[in-house]
Design a protein around this motif. Structure first.
Motif, short mmCIF file in Angstrom:
data_model
loop_
_atom_site.label_atom_id
_atom_site.label_comp_id
_atom_site.label_asym_id
_atom_site.label_seq_id
_atom_site.Cartn_x
_atom_site.Cartn_y
_atom_site.Cartn_z
N GLY A 135 -2.86 -10.38 3.74
CA GLY A 135 -2.93 -8.95 3.97
C GLY A 135 -4.19 -8.49 4.66
N GLN A 136 -5.31 -9.22 4.43
CA GLN A 136 -6.59 -8.84 5.03
C GLN A 136 -6.72 -9.27 6.48
N THR A 137 -5.85 -10.15 6.94
CA THR A 137 -5.98 -10.68 8.30
C THR A 137 -4.77 -10.38 9.19
N ASN A 138 -3.62 -10.15 8.60
CA ASN A 138 -2.40 -9.90 9.38
C ASN A 138 -2.00 -8.44 9.23
N ILE A 139 -2.00 -7.70 10.33
CA ILE A 139 -1.73 -6.26 10.28
C ILE A 139 -0.28 -5.95 9.89
N LEU A 140 0.62 -6.89 10.10
CA LEU A 140 2.04 -6.63 9.85
C LEU A 140 2.40 -6.65 8.37
N VAL A 141 1.59 -7.24 7.52
CA VAL A 141 1.94 -7.38 6.10
C VAL A 141 2.04 -6.02 5.42
N TYR A 142 0.95 -5.27 5.42
CA TYR A 142 0.94 -3.97 4.74
C TYR A 142 1.84 -2.96 5.44
N ILE A 143 1.91 -3.02 6.76
CA ILE A 143 2.77 -2.09 7.49
C ILE A 143 4.23 -2.35 7.18
N THR A 144 4.61 -3.61 7.06
CA THR A 144 6.00 -3.94 6.72
C THR A 144 6.35 -3.43 5.34
N ILE A 145 5.43 -3.55 4.40
CA ILE A 145 5.69 -3.02 3.05
C ILE A 145 5.94 -1.52 3.11
N CYS A 146 5.08 -0.79 3.81
CA CYS A 146 5.25 0.66 3.93
C CYS A 146 6.57 1.02 4.60
N SER A 147 6.94 0.26 5.61
CA SER A 147 8.12 0.59 6.41
C SER A 147 9.42 0.38 5.65
N VAL A 148 9.57 -0.79 5.02
CA VAL A 148 10.84 -1.07 4.34
C VAL A 148 10.99 -0.19 3.09
N ILE A 149 9.89 0.07 2.39
CA ILE A 149 9.95 0.98 1.26
C ILE A 149 10.25 2.41 1.74
N GLY A 150 9.73 2.74 2.93
CA GLY A 150 9.98 4.07 3.49
C GLY A 150 11.45 4.34 3.74
N ALA A 151 12.21 3.31 4.06
CA ALA A 151 13.65 3.50 4.27
C ALA A 151 14.32 4.00 2.99
N VAL B 32 12.22 -8.37 -0.54
CA VAL B 32 11.23 -8.58 0.52
C VAL B 32 9.91 -7.87 0.18
N SER B 33 10.01 -6.66 -0.36
CA SER B 33 8.80 -5.92 -0.71
C SER B 33 8.01 -6.62 -1.81
N LEU B 34 8.70 -7.10 -2.83
CA LEU B 34 8.02 -7.80 -3.92
C LEU B 34 7.34 -9.09 -3.44
N ILE B 35 8.02 -9.81 -2.54
CA ILE B 35 7.43 -11.03 -2.00
C ILE B 35 6.18 -10.71 -1.19
N LEU B 36 6.26 -9.65 -0.37
CA LEU B 36 5.11 -9.26 0.44
C LEU B 36 3.95 -8.77 -0.42
N ILE B 37 4.28 -8.04 -1.49
CA ILE B 37 3.23 -7.46 -2.34
C ILE B 37 2.53 -8.52 -3.18
N PHE B 38 3.30 -9.41 -3.79
CA PHE B 38 2.72 -10.33 -4.76
C PHE B 38 2.44 -11.73 -4.22
N VAL B 39 3.05 -12.11 -3.11
CA VAL B 39 2.86 -13.47 -2.58
C VAL B 39 2.11 -13.46 -1.25
N VAL B 40 2.65 -12.73 -0.28
CA VAL B 40 2.07 -12.75 1.07
C VAL B 40 0.83 -11.87 1.15
N GLY B 41 0.89 -10.69 0.54
CA GLY B 41 -0.21 -9.74 0.63
C GLY B 41 -1.56 -10.28 0.20
N PRO B 42 -1.68 -10.87 -1.01
CA PRO B 42 -2.99 -11.40 -1.44
C PRO B 42 -3.54 -12.49 -0.52
N ARG B 43 -2.67 -13.21 0.19
CA ARG B 43 -3.13 -14.31 1.05
C ARG B 43 -3.43 -13.87 2.48
#
Length: 361
Positions: A174-190, A161-172
């Motif tokens: 990440g600048q408009t949806n607040i949940l993208v970067y926060i989700t990356i931080c959260s799941v990696i934080g676990a 999930v983190s890799l998909i968010l970082i390399f696929v969802v994030g570039p598209r």
């Protein structure tokens, strides 16, 4: 580990977690005081690229306080369940808010005071109902836990999930949806919290004189922690740079804590031996903290205190009575004055148009 020893470690972890919140919350105040002192002296501010704060002892006191808080938080995971330590991190926000109202003259409105009270109440409930995690005393036991099929599946999903968010969802998005970067931080934080827990056990064994440095798991956990924390810092800074801090902070707290609770339950089987009232109490405390953090951040710019609350209510009451009065006067004077008759023709014309449109069909 005996039951008295387990309770002793639990209370040590609780004290360390609360101390961490106090140190971290106070560090923001000390740093802010140092920066304000430099601004009064006319020094170039940090936001403008200045580095005069390196000569200010208050700023260094804040930095040392931050370091002490992080060390205490790190040590707390070695003694207490992550389900207890992680939610108590919200107390640092409360400490910072309360101290800033006293030492920085920053107003804490009614929403903020209620939020602080709710967060303290929720933290107390979580402490009372905190689960007792399954005993893990050595790196060998930790290695066995990390190899559990349930945790392997969970960790694999987190990485995918983190890799998909970082390399696929994030570039598209990440600048408009607040949940993208926060989700990356959260799941990696676990995963980072799991690494911290394992390293805490390794440090305890090291102090006991065991050769933990020769154990490959120690270095794997350390390397994994560096990667996870670096990723968290990177994407959390991106979220803070793009979106409002008052929105990022509560959402990140909720997502991060939920991820840690899920990971901890899978890894340490904390929930298997909990009674139903403890499970309900833990979730209730967590939800209460969420509401408190939301009130503290979402309405911090609203000027509402106990002093002006009755005034606001009276204004609303007068406005409501004024509306009713004007409506009553409109109908009561309609029969007496020609102006009133003119005003009454408006709804009649509206009714005529409605009837006309219906007859057209």
């Amino acid at each position: 580990m005996s039951q008295p020893r387990g309770r002793y470690d639990f209370y040590i972890g609780l004290v360390l977690a609360m101390s961490s919140s106090i140190f971290i919350g106070g560090s923001f105040i000390l740093k802010k005081k140092g920066l304000l002192r430099l601004a009064r002296k006319g020094s170039m501010r940090a936001g403008q690229g200045g580095h005069a704060y390196l000569k200010e002892w208050l700023w260094w006191a804040g930095l040392l306080s931050m370091g002490a808080g992080e060390v205490a938080n790190f040590a707390a995971y070695a003694f207490a369940p992550a389900t207890l330590v992680t939610p108590l991190g919200a107390l640092s926000v409360l400490v910072s808010a309360i101290l800033s109202s006293y030492f920085l003259n920053e107003k804490l409105n009614l929403h903020g005071k209620i939020g602080c009270l709710l967060s303290i109440l929720g933290s107390t409930v979580m402490v009372i109902h905190a689960p007792q995690e399954e005993e893990v005393e050595t790196l060998s036991e930790m290695s066995h836990k990390l190899g559990d099929p349930g945790f392997v599946v969970f960790a694999t999903l987190v990485v995918i999930v983190s890799l998909i968010l970082i390399f696929v969802v994030g570039p598209r998005h990440g600048q408009t949806n607040i949940l993208v970067y926060i989700t990356i931080c959260s799941v990696i934080g676990a995963l980072s919290v799991s690494c911290v827990k394992g390293l805490g056990i390794a440090i305890k064994e090291l102090f006991a004189g065991k050769p933990v440095l020769k154990h490959p798991l120690s270095w794997i956990l350390l390397l994994s922690l560096i990667v996870c924390v670096s990723t968290q810092i990177n994407y959390l800074n991106r979220a803070l740079d793009i979106f409002n801090t008052s929105i990022v902070t509560p959402i990140y707290y909720v997502f991060f804590t939920t991820s840690v609770l899920t990971c901890s339950a899978i890894l340490f089987k904390e929930w298997q031996h909990m009674a139903a009232d403890d499970i309900i109490g833990t979730f209730s405390g967590f939800l209460t903290i969420i509401v408190g953090i939301f009130l503290l951040h979402a309405f911090k710019d609203v000027s509402l205190t106990l002093a002006n609350l009755p005034v606001s209510l009276r204004k609303e009451e007068r406005a409501a009575n004024g509306t009713l009065l004007s409506t009553y006067e409109c109908f009561s004077h309609g029969e007496e004055s020609p102006a009133g008759a003119g005003e009454m023709q408006v709804p009649e014309s509206l009714a005529a148009r409605r009837n006309g449109s219906l007859s057209a069909f």
